[in-house]
Write a protein that holds these residues in place. Structure first.
Motif, PDB file in Angstrom:
ATOM      1  N   THR A 139       6.247 -19.059   4.152  1.00  0.00           N
ATOM      2  CA  THR A 139       5.883 -20.275   3.424  1.00  0.00           C
ATOM      3  C   THR A 139       4.645 -20.055   2.563  1.00  0.00           C
ATOM      4  N   ARG A 140       3.699 -19.297   3.105  1.00  0.00           N
ATOM      5  CA  ARG A 140       2.460 -19.020   2.369  1.00  0.00           C
ATOM      6  C   ARG A 140       2.661 -17.999   1.252  1.00  0.00           C
ATOM      7  N   GLY A 141       3.739 -17.208   1.367  1.00  0.00           N
ATOM      8  CA  GLY A 141       4.009 -16.200   0.356  1.00  0.00           C
ATOM      9  C   GLY A 141       3.290 -14.894   0.571  1.00  0.00           C
ATOM     10  N   HIS A 142       2.695 -14.726   1.757  1.00  0.00           N
ATOM     11  CA  HIS A 142       2.021 -13.476   2.090  1.00  0.00           C
ATOM     12  C   HIS A 142       1.785 -13.423   3.588  1.00  0.00           C
ATOM     13  N   GLY A 143       1.434 -12.265   4.081  1.00  0.00           N
ATOM     14  CA  GLY A 143       1.107 -12.141   5.496  1.00  0.00           C
ATOM     15  C   GLY A 143       0.852 -10.690   5.857  1.00  0.00           C
ATOM     16  N   TRP A 144       0.167 -10.510   6.995  1.00  0.00           N
ATOM     17  CA  TRP A 144      -0.157  -9.171   7.484  1.00  0.00           C
ATOM     18  C   TRP A 144       0.038  -9.158   8.997  1.00  0.00           C
ATOM     19  N   ILE A 145       0.807  -8.202   9.469  1.00  0.00           N
ATOM     20  CA  ILE A 145       1.002  -8.002  10.905  1.00  0.00           C
ATOM     21  C   ILE A 145       0.538  -6.592  11.223  1.00  0.00           C
ATOM     22  N   LEU A 146      -0.401  -6.470  12.131  1.00  0.00           N
ATOM     23  CA  LEU A 146      -0.949  -5.170  12.514  1.00  0.00           C
ATOM     24  C   LEU A 146      -0.769  -4.966  14.007  1.00  0.00           C
ATOM     25  N   ASN A 147      -0.094  -3.889  14.373  1.00  0.00           N
ATOM     26  CA  ASN A 147       0.141  -3.550  15.776  1.00  0.00           C
ATOM     27  C   ASN A 147      -0.778  -2.398  16.177  1.00  0.00           C
ATOM     28  N   ILE A 148      -1.564  -2.619  17.210  1.00  0.00           N
ATOM     29  CA  ILE A 148      -2.510  -1.595  17.643  1.00  0.00           C
ATOM     30  C   ILE A 148      -1.800  -0.622  18.580  1.00  0.00           C
ATOM     31  N   LEU A 189      10.954  -6.865   5.986  1.00  0.00           N
ATOM     32  CA  LEU A 189      10.129  -7.830   5.256  1.00  0.00           C
ATOM     33  C   LEU A 189       9.639  -7.298   3.915  1.00  0.00           C
ATOM     34  N   GLN A 190      10.259  -6.237   3.434  1.00  0.00           N
ATOM     35  CA  GLN A 190       9.749  -5.591   2.225  1.00  0.00           C
ATOM     36  C   GLN A 190       9.732  -6.518   1.015  1.00  0.00           C
ATOM     37  N   ASN A 191      10.616  -7.508   0.985  1.00  0.00           N
ATOM     38  CA  ASN A 191      10.672  -8.407  -0.178  1.00  0.00           C
ATOM     39  C   ASN A 191       9.951  -9.736   0.057  1.00  0.00           C
ATOM     40  N   ALA A 192       9.253  -9.853   1.176  1.00  0.00           N
ATOM     41  CA  ALA A 192       8.587 -11.116   1.500  1.00  0.00           C
ATOM     42  C   ALA A 192       7.075 -11.056   1.330  1.00  0.00           C
ATOM     43  N   ILE A 194       5.002  -9.452   3.104  1.00  0.00           N
ATOM     44  CA  ILE A 194       4.383  -9.435   4.427  1.00  0.00           C
ATOM     45  C   ILE A 194       4.237  -7.980   4.845  1.00  0.00           C
ATOM     46  N   ALA A 195       3.008  -7.514   4.939  1.00  0.00           N
ATOM     47  CA  ALA A 195       2.739  -6.127   5.304  1.00  0.00           C
ATOM     48  C   ALA A 195       2.773  -5.971   6.820  1.00  0.00           C
ATOM     49  N   VAL A 196       3.426  -4.924   7.284  1.00  0.00           N
ATOM     50  CA  VAL A 196       3.502  -4.639   8.718  1.00  0.00           C
ATOM     51  C   VAL A 196       3.092  -3.184   8.915  1.00  0.00           C
ATOM     52  N   ASN A 197       2.041  -2.973   9.680  1.00  0.00           N
ATOM     53  CA  ASN A 197       1.529  -1.621   9.908  1.00  0.00           C
ATOM     54  C   ASN A 197       1.110  -1.458  11.359  1.00  0.00           C
ATOM     55  N   SER A 198       0.990  -0.211  11.789  1.00  0.00           N
ATOM     56  CA  SER A 198       0.406   0.059  13.106  1.00  0.00           C
ATOM     57  C   SER A 198      -0.822   0.936  12.907  1.00  0.00           C
ATOM     58  N   LEU A 199      -1.733   0.838  13.841  1.00  0.00           N
ATOM     59  CA  LEU A 199      -2.999   1.563  13.738  1.00  0.00           C
ATOM     60  C   LEU A 199      -3.398   2.087  15.107  1.00  0.00           C
ATOM     61  N   ALA A 200      -3.732   3.359  15.157  1.00  0.00           N
ATOM     62  CA  ALA A 200      -4.214   3.982  16.388  1.00  0.00           C
ATOM     63  C   ALA A 200      -5.510   4.720  16.093  1.00  0.00           C
ATOM     64  N   PRO A 201      -6.371   4.849  17.076  1.00  0.00           N
ATOM     65  CA  PRO A 201      -7.582   5.656  16.859  1.00  0.00           C
ATOM     66  C   PRO A 201      -7.247   7.144  16.859  1.00  0.00           C
ATOM     67  N   ARG A 239      -4.692  -5.763   1.810  1.00  0.00           N
ATOM     68  CA  ARG A 239      -3.969  -5.175   0.680  1.00  0.00           C
ATOM     69  C   ARG A 239      -2.547  -5.724   0.637  1.00  0.00           C
ATOM     70  N   PRO A 240      -1.975  -5.911  -0.539  1.00  0.00           N
ATOM     71  CA  PRO A 240      -0.608  -6.442  -0.634  1.00  0.00           C
ATOM     72  C   PRO A 240       0.401  -5.481  -0.029  1.00  0.00           C
ATOM     73  N   ALA A 241       1.511  -6.054   0.431  1.00  0.00           N
ATOM     74  CA  ALA A 241       2.553  -5.237   1.055  1.00  0.00           C
ATOM     75  C   ALA A 241       3.114  -4.206   0.083  1.00  0.00           C
TER      76      ALA A 241
END
Length: 265
Positions: A139-148, A189-192, A194-201, A239-241
């Motif tokens: 609905t907002r037209g953007h989003g970020w999901i980060l999985n640790i 979600l590539q066309n929405a 909405i960025a989805v990434n994972s991050l590890a140390p 950053r944008p998807a």
């Protein structure tokens, strides 16, 4: 102007360690931060920190934050958490799935109850929370999901080191599943936008949890400060998807790639 001005971020597992560091960094970048964990009152001296403590530090630094208790092992708590954050802040632009329950036990001794609990909190919960926030993000037209995630998601290499033989198999399975979820959801979600990434140390981060499990010490010179994970998390959550999604990133490597001044040499 901060990178996250006007954004609302939900960070799970934010009573201590990496979750707290990310919440504080996001608040300093301008986000209103909703922090969640099971810990409301300090009850275990071995694992200090509460979501109330995290909120207090953010507010003392001039930021905006709210505390939301939730046990992510329960679907109803997850549903209530999202509703509570939406009631308080009106939206959720960023979801950071950081909460974890971890047991280091050899497979031959691993109970079915602990196995199910680890997968529920570290795999099922991030999936469910993503399902709950994606409609708002669309609905907002953007989003970020980060999985640790963790370097434990990588396959142990021979000759096996003592850490690989101490019972981290289920933990590694959970993180590997989380990374595959990340890359798959990013594609969906590539066309929405909405960025989805994972991050590890890149290295073990000294937190109350890792110190408790004897993975490192508070003054380990080979460890990675929580601030490195926090800085890397921020880079993945504004950053944008179209620029950065589907990344299975490692904190210090990412910061070096981006020329970040806090990158570890």
């Amino acid at each position: 102007m901060g990178q996250l001005d006007g954004k609302v971020a939900l960070v799970t597992g934010a009573s201590r360690g990496i979750g707290t560091a990310i919440a504080e960094r996001f608040a300093s970048a301008g986000a209103a931060v909703a922090v969640s964990a099971r810990t409301v009152d300090a009850t275990d001296a071995r694992l200090p920190g509460t979501i109330g403590d995290t909120v207090a530090r953010i507010e003392a630094a001039g930021g905006t934050a709210s505390a939301h208790r939730a046990d992510l092992a329960h679907a109803m708590d997850r549903q209530d958490l999202i509703e509570s954050v939406l009631d308080r802040h009106g939206t959720i632009d960023i979801l950071v799935n950081n909460a974890a329950v971890t047991y280091f036990t050899p497979i031959t001794e691993f109970s079915a109850r602990r196995f199910a609990l680890m997968f529920e909190v570290q795999v099922t919960a991030p999936t469910h929370l993503a399902q709950l926030v994606i409609p708002t993000m669309r609905t907002r037209g953007h989003g970020w999901i980060l999985n640790i995630s963790s370097i434990a998601a990588c396959h142990p290499r021979q000759p096996y080191q003592p850490r690989a033989m101490r019972g981290g198999t289920v933990y590694g399975m959970c993180k590997a599943a989380l990374e595959r979820f990340t890359s798959g959801l990013a594609a969906e979600l590539q066309n929405a936008d909405i960025a989805v990434n994972s991050l590890a140390p890149n290295r073990v981060v000294p937190t109350p949890g890792t110190v408790f499990h004897q993975l490192t010490t508070e003054n380990d010179p080979e460890s990675e400060p929580p601030s490195v994970m926090a800085d890397a998390a921020l880079e993945l959550c504004y950053r944008p998807a179209t620029e950065m999604t589907g990344r299975i990133a490692y904190s210090a490597d990412l910061l070096r790639e981006l020329g970040h001044p806090a990158a570890i040499p």
